[in-house]
Design an enzyme around this catalytic site. Structure first.
Site, PDB file in Angstrom:
ATOM      1  CG  ASP A  86      32.396  16.066  17.782  1.00 37.81           C
ATOM      2  OD1 ASP A  86      33.019  15.290  17.036  1.00 37.81           O
ATOM      3  OD2 ASP A  86      31.826  17.098  17.376  1.00 37.81           O
ATOM      4  CD  GLU A 125      38.737  16.947  12.901  1.00 36.02           C
ATOM      5  OE1 GLU A 125      38.435  18.138  12.844  1.00 36.02           O
ATOM      6  OE2 GLU A 125      38.057  16.051  12.360  1.00 36.02           O
TER       7      GLU A 125
HETATM    8  O1  FUB Z   1      31.739  17.854  15.019  1.00 35.15           O
HETATM    9  C1  FUB Z   1      32.357  18.813  14.202  1.00 35.15           C
HETATM   10  C2  FUB Z   1      33.794  18.441  14.015  1.00 35.15           C
HETATM   11  O2  FUB Z   1      33.893  17.176  13.393  1.00 35.15           O
HETATM   12  C3  FUB Z   1      34.560  18.265  15.303  1.00 35.15           C
HETATM   13  O3  FUB Z   1      34.886  19.457  15.917  1.00 35.15           O
HETATM   14  C4  FUB Z   1      35.692  17.459  14.796  1.00 35.15           C
HETATM   15  O4  FUB Z   1      36.473  16.884  15.808  1.00 35.15           O
HETATM   16  C5  FUB Z   1      34.965  16.444  13.960  1.00 35.15           C
HETATM   17  O5  FUB Z   1      34.425  15.422  14.723  1.00 35.15           O
END
Ligand code: FUB
Length: 447
Positions: A36, A209
């Site tokens: 991320d 997301e």
């Molecule tokens: O890293 C945990 C979660 O997985 C993140 O918050 C999302 O964007 C995905 O990458």
């Protein structure tokens, strides 16, 4: 060292392997798992705020992820990276349930000399804060120390916060919440949202997301990971206002070629070049919740659309000629009869090697910086099964010859040395095999 008299070739002592944690190539960080990546430029230096995956202990974790803290990494040249260490741990934030290891994707932004670090986590108080919420921590320097606010941001339930400050000074926060992607204005003090969050609408169907907004030439690019098939791809839409509406424009990066289900990204311009930071699971091929951050150059077409980014091993930044140039992180190859594997599958952080057994196969490694130094020697770490020829050329497979080596057969990794007519300035290197013997190659370095 053993010497091949006729060709002034030396075979060095058995190589002692050392792990380097911070690399110029992809993945960027090899001494720990990172995911991320939110990249930012502060005072002329590029900082990456990733989240931090760790292998889960028994009973630990949240939906399979174990993410206990955040580091920040920085670089001036995108080649040499500094790990500033842990900037915030789940144990430091009162409202966070530190049994859940839920420090998911964060982001950071500077306003009036203060750094605002936004992060999602599972709260302790499940009555008032059920699920995941976004908190903010403030520091005077990008690397902290960060002081977290005592409670999560009111109304910001969800994950993947992304702050943006427009040219007029108004700040916004984007995040994934309410089963969708949302945006709200941020207050003057950056610690709360103003008004009701708005859902970003008119995007194609599919799970979404990780929103990330940036502006270029008056166009607001709303970018996000989405699943329309099996795993996440990176998509974008554009508009003329940070609050939208946005019009869907297409895909920035296809699904991970190695099957990493998540991807999470940021996009920014640094020293005149645009970059995409994202993640795959290079160091954990069998478990995609132990991820590794990467970066590749990103280009715009004349109409402002984004050219699709193809993930590379080479990554970004110049490689100094006198560093160990990891040629298994190549930028191009002549033929598919070239393969890559881990140096040691049980210690993946040691990196990779590349191998081939076809005459005239070439490996290209771009952007090697010879500066204005006089390099006279070339070191190659290789493992040839038989007597193998290797030539190093500049800029083209048949470009100026830098060095010609005859590698004696070996039964393990060896370092070979040869004279080199090394040039000045920045050049692409082409390593050309000159026999049909199987040769494994790890790195080359000029001296
Ligand atoms: O890293 C945990 C979660 O997985 C993140 O918050 C999302 O964007 C995905 O990458």
């Amino acid at each position: 060292m053993k010497q091949n008299g006729t060709r002034n070739l030396f075979l060095c002592l058995l190589y002692v392997m050392t792990a380097t944690g911070l690399q110029a190539q992809n993945p960027l960080i090899t001494d720990q798992f990172t995911a991320d990546p939110s990249a930012r430029v502060f005072e002329g230096r590029l900082y990456v705020f990733p989240s931090h995956d760790v292998p889960c202990g028994p009973g630990q974790g949240f939906i399979g992820f174990c993410m206990p803290d955040y580091h920040v990494f920085s670089s001036e040249n995108l080649t040499d990276w500094t790990d500033h260490g842990v900037i915030l741990s789940q144990n430091q934030v009162n409202w966070v349930d530190s049994n859940r290891y839920s420090f998911w994707a964060p982001d950071c932004i500077e306003k009036d000399g203060k750094y605002y670090f936004y992060f999602p986590a599972v709260g302790k108080d499940t009555t008032h804060y059920p699920g995941m919420w976004v908190g903010v921590a403030v520091a005077d320097k990008p690397w902290g120390p960060y002081s977290p606010e005592p409670v999560p941001m009111a109304g910001v339930r969800g994950i993947d916060p992304n702050p943006f400050i427009d040219r007029d000074g108004q700040a916004y926060l984007y995040w994934a919440g309410r089963g969708s992607l949302v945006v709200a204005k941020l207050s003057e003090d950056m610690k709360s949202i103003v008004g009701e969050p708005r859902t970003v609408t008119n995007l194609p169907a599919g799970f979404k997301e990780g929103p990330y907004l940036f502006e270029r030439n008056g166009i607001y690019y709303f970018t996000y990971p989405t699943v329309t098939n099996k795993t996440e791809e990176l998509a974008y839409a554009t508009g003329d206002n940070p609050l939208g509406p946005f019009k869907y424009r297409g895909i920035i990066m296809d699904e991970s070629p190695v099957g990493c289900w998540t991807n999470h990204h940021s996009i920014l311009e640094y020293k005149g070049q645009w970059y995409l930071f994202y993640h795959h699971n290079d160091l954990s091929p069998d478990f995609d919740k132990n991820r590794s951050i990467r970066a590749d150059s990103l280009f715009f077409e004349a109409d402002g659309s984004i050219r699709k980014v193809i993930p590379s091993w080479r990554g970004v930044g110049l490689s100094p000629a006198d560093s160990k140039i990891q040629i298994d992180r190549y930028s191009d190859i002549s033929d598919t009869c070239v393969s890559i594997d881990y140096l040691d599958v049980s210690i993946k952080s040691l990196g990779w090697y590349i191998q081939s057994d076809k005459e005239n196969n070439w490996i290209r490694y771009n952007q090697v910086d010879f500066g204005d130094k006089e390099y006279l020697k070339l070191m190659v770490r290789a493992w040839p099964r038989g007597s193998a020829g290797l030539e190093v050329h500049l800029d083209k497979p048949d470009g100026p010859l830098v060095s010609s080596l005859l590698l004696d057969p070996a039964d393990n990794w060896q370092e070979y040395m040869q004279v080199a007519a090394a040039p000045k300035g920045v050049h692409d290197l082409f390593l050309v095999l000159k026999s049909n013997e199987m040769v494994k190659l790890d790195w080359i370095r000029f001296e």
